[in-house]
Design a protein around this motif. Structure first.
Motif, short mmCIF file in Angstrom:
data_model
loop_
_atom_site.label_atom_id
_atom_site.label_comp_id
_atom_site.label_asym_id
_atom_site.label_seq_id
_atom_site.Cartn_x
_atom_site.Cartn_y
_atom_site.Cartn_z
N GLU A 60 6.79 7.48 14.30
CA GLU A 60 7.08 8.01 12.96
C GLU A 60 6.59 7.06 11.88
O GLU A 60 6.03 7.49 10.86
CB GLU A 60 8.58 8.25 12.81
CG GLU A 60 9.15 9.34 13.69
CD GLU A 60 10.67 9.41 13.59
OE1 GLU A 60 11.15 10.27 12.83
OE2 GLU A 60 11.35 8.62 14.26
N LEU A 61 6.81 5.76 12.07
CA LEU A 61 6.36 4.79 11.08
C LEU A 61 4.84 4.74 11.01
O LEU A 61 4.26 4.69 9.91
CB LEU A 61 6.92 3.41 11.43
CG LEU A 61 8.46 3.28 11.41
CD1 LEU A 61 8.89 1.91 11.94
CD2 LEU A 61 8.99 3.48 9.99
N ALA A 62 4.18 4.77 12.16
CA ALA A 62 2.72 4.73 12.19
C ALA A 62 2.14 5.97 11.53
O ALA A 62 1.13 5.90 10.81
CB ALA A 62 2.22 4.61 13.62
N LEU B 207 -1.38 7.96 4.65
CA LEU B 207 -1.75 7.52 3.31
C LEU B 207 -2.77 6.40 3.31
O LEU B 207 -3.56 6.27 2.35
CB LEU B 207 -0.49 7.06 2.56
CG LEU B 207 0.56 8.15 2.31
CD1 LEU B 207 1.83 7.55 1.72
CD2 LEU B 207 0.00 9.21 1.36
N ASP B 208 -2.78 5.57 4.34
CA ASP B 208 -3.69 4.42 4.38
C ASP B 208 -4.80 4.57 5.40
O ASP B 208 -5.72 3.73 5.44
CB ASP B 208 -2.91 3.14 4.70
CG ASP B 208 -1.89 2.78 3.64
OD1 ASP B 208 -1.96 3.36 2.54
OD2 ASP B 208 -1.01 1.93 3.91
N GLY B 209 -4.70 5.57 6.25
CA GLY B 209 -5.68 5.72 7.31
C GLY B 209 -5.40 4.79 8.48
O GLY B 209 -4.49 3.96 8.43
N GLU B 210 -6.20 4.93 9.53
CA GLU B 210 -6.01 4.09 10.72
C GLU B 210 -6.17 2.61 10.41
O GLU B 210 -5.54 1.77 11.03
CB GLU B 210 -7.01 4.50 11.80
CG GLU B 210 -6.84 5.91 12.34
CD GLU B 210 -5.63 6.04 13.24
OE1 GLU B 210 -5.14 4.99 13.71
OE2 GLU B 210 -5.16 7.17 13.45
N THR B 211 -7.00 2.29 9.41
CA THR B 211 -7.23 0.88 9.09
C THR B 211 -5.99 0.22 8.50
O THR B 211 -5.90 -1.01 8.47
CB THR B 211 -8.39 0.74 8.10
OG1 THR B 211 -8.11 1.51 6.92
CG2 THR B 211 -9.69 1.25 8.73
N GLY B 212 -5.04 1.01 8.03
CA GLY B 212 -3.84 0.44 7.44
C GLY B 212 -2.80 0.01 8.47
O GLY B 212 -1.82 -0.66 8.12
N LEU B 213 -3.01 0.40 9.75
CA LEU B 213 -1.99 0.09 10.76
C LEU B 213 -1.85 -1.41 11.00
O LEU B 213 -0.75 -1.91 11.21
CB LEU B 213 -2.32 0.80 12.07
CG LEU B 213 -1.97 2.29 12.12
CD1 LEU B 213 -2.40 2.89 13.46
CD2 LEU B 213 -0.46 2.48 11.92
N THR C 189 0.85 -1.19 0.00
CA THR C 189 0.00 0.00 0.00
C THR C 189 0.88 1.23 0.00
O THR C 189 2.08 1.16 0.32
CB THR C 189 -0.90 0.01 1.23
OG1 THR C 189 -0.08 0.18 2.40
CG2 THR C 189 -1.69 -1.28 1.36
N PRO C 190 0.33 2.40 -0.37
CA PRO C 190 1.14 3.62 -0.33
C PRO C 190 1.73 3.90 1.05
O PRO C 190 2.89 4.32 1.17
CB PRO C 190 0.14 4.71 -0.75
CG PRO C 190 -0.87 3.98 -1.59
CD PRO C 190 -1.01 2.63 -0.98
N GLY C 191 0.96 3.65 2.09
CA GLY C 191 1.46 3.89 3.45
C GLY C 191 2.59 2.94 3.81
O GLY C 191 3.58 3.34 4.44
N GLN C 192 2.46 1.66 3.42
CA GLN C 192 3.53 0.71 3.69
C GLN C 192 4.81 1.11 2.95
O GLN C 192 5.91 1.04 3.49
CB GLN C 192 3.10 -0.69 3.27
CG GLN C 192 2.03 -1.29 4.17
CD GLN C 192 1.53 -2.62 3.64
OE1 GLN C 192 1.62 -2.91 2.45
NE2 GLN C 192 0.97 -3.45 4.53
#
Length: 468
Positions: A52-54, A60-66, A33-36
């Motif tokens: 920082e990583l979170a 970019l991915d929102g909280e659901t991407g964590l 994903t873009p956030g990853q």
């Protein structure tokens, strides 16, 4: 001190944007994903904390991407692709008249992968912690580094953190938890607690000396160290040592070549020799060993039967006993006190020429070696011959790394057995010794002990009549 755990990719890992490059090997990453991708780029750029990583993921991915990021990050750690460190964030007084402060960041400890395995962090101990008595500290590339035997991880300490080792010499609660996490992950903390010190209370731990356990683990646990096998660690810096050492001296004694066909016809069977073999701690002082007997023993046990060149350019040898990689680094120095036909002194057996070369005349240095061997073998008189087994370490260490010295010791063992069996077949008295003094040999021989040193000793002589 405000220490924080930070992470980054291993030093041999880079991120291309689509996959990881591990020392020239592509490691695929599926459906990033873009956030990853943003978080992976941060890991490739340098040390980053979890916040920082979170933040990069959620932007970019929102909280659901964590959740997906945490799963990916755990997989990277499980594969040993990430290393962790403790960063100290502090405010320092700034120079100048305003008397202000500025924030500084410094990595004071780092967890490094030195073998193969996971880098998942362990929790910090809940109670007092102490450094394991098996922890080994050494300087690696200018950095103080700690490693526990058999562990694939090491902890590097900056000067600001090195002082904590003194704090951890006893059970303590004064070390910051982030540093304890790194030490615990690397297996550097003692198990148990003040009331249950496993390392001294349980036999499995108490019976080991730290040096012995470190040596055993380094050479028998390939995942805990790099350079296992024939890695040629010195191949780009030094040429291989020749199969023959330089001549030891100008005075020599030619040894008669035994008739192997006649010997083979008259020798007892292997089974008989094995059953008769034992250490004989007495010698016939009235009829000492002879030149012919000493020559036959050396010829049958360790003469050079041929040479060859390995694929790496190293000159190799063939002898009656086996040697890893055919390097044959062992040399035998007969120290003679009483041998008919051989003057007393320290001699070297030239395996290629089947002759003795005088290394040193009898003196205080050779007398010290004789006395030590006599005491170790519990002889009533000086041994007629002490066979000093020396290793030309560079012959092995040019090719091998982690397993180099263990190979030397294995070779000593097979040479001991070969000498025992041949001496038994010849009806000679032989007794292997469990230790010796490499420094005393260096004094007597003039050899540099780091280039060639003793690794074994046997006493040899004529067999007493009662032992016939």
């Amino acid at each position: 001190m405000n220490p924080t755990i930070v992470s980054r990719f291993r030093r041999d890992v880079s991120f291309t944007g689509e996959h990881l490059d591990l020392a020239g090997t592509a490691v695929p990453l599926k459906a990033l994903t873009p956030g990853q991708g943003a978080a992976l780029k941060l890991l490739a750029d340098g040390d980053r904390d979890d916040a920082e990583l979170a933040a990069a993921v959620t932007a970019l991915d929102g909280e659901t991407g964590l959740l997906r990021w945490h799963m990916l990050f755990r997989g990277l750690n499980t594969s040993g692709l990430v290393e962790h460190a403790v960063r100290e964030d502090r405010e320092d007084r700034a120079d100048g008249e305003d008397g202000g402060t500025r924030e500084s960041r410094e990595v004071i400890a780092r967890l490094r992968l030195v073998g193969r395995g996971t880098t998942l962090l362990a929790p910090a101990p809940a109670g007092p912690a102490r450094l394991s008595r098996f922890a080994e500290a050494r300087v690696v590339d200018g950095t103080l580094t700690l490693q526990a035997p058999g562990r694939h991880l090491a902890v590097e300490l900056a000067p600001r953190a090195a002082g904590l080792l003194g704090e951890l010499a006893a059970w303590s609660t004064g070390v910051p938890a982030p540093i304890l996490r790194l030490l615990a992950t690397a297996g550097l903390l003692a198990p148990g607690g003040p009331g249950e010190d496993v390392e001294t209370a349980e036999r499995s731990h108490a019976q080991w000396h730290p040096g012995d356990l470190a040596f055993h683990a380094r050479t028998r646990t390939p995942a805990s160290a790099s350079g296992y096998g024939g890695t040629h660690p010195l191949g780009d810096r030094f040429p291989p040592e020749p199969v023959s050492p330089p001549p030891a001296g100008t005075r020599t004694v030619a040894l008669p070549v035994p008739d192997l066909e006649r010997i083979a016809a008259a020798d007892p069977s292997l089974t008989e020799v094995l059953e008769r073999r034992r250490s004989i701690r007495a010698q016939d002082t009235e009829a000492p060993i002879t030149l012919d007997q000493l020559g036959e023993l050396l010829y049958r046990s360790l003469r050079r039967r041929g040479t060859m060149t390995g694929g790496d350019g190293q000159e190799l040898a063939d002898r009656p006993y086996p040697s890893g990689g055919a390097v044959h680094e062992l040399e035998v120095y007969p120290l003679v006190t009483a041998c008919e036909g051989v003057p007393p002194g320290l001699w070297h057996y030239a395996t290629d020429r089947h002759e003795l070369e005088l290394v040193a005349e009898p003196g205080r240095a050779t007398a010290a070696l004789v006395s030590e061997a006599r005491g170790a073998a519990m002889l009533e008189a000086d041994p007629q011959v002490v066979l000093l087994v020396a290793a030309r370490f560079g012959r092995v260490m040019w090719k091998y790394e982690t397993v180099a010295y263990p190979l030397v010791l294995k070779h000593v063992g097979v040479l001991y057995q070969t000498l025992y069996l041949v001496a038994t077949a010849m009806n000679l008295a032989v007794c292997g010794l469990g230790g010796g003094d490499a420094a005393a040999f260096a004094t007597a021989s003039g050899r540099d002990p780091l280039l060639e040193g003793t690794v074994g000793e046997l006493v040899l002589g004529s067999r007493p009549r009662m032992e016939g």
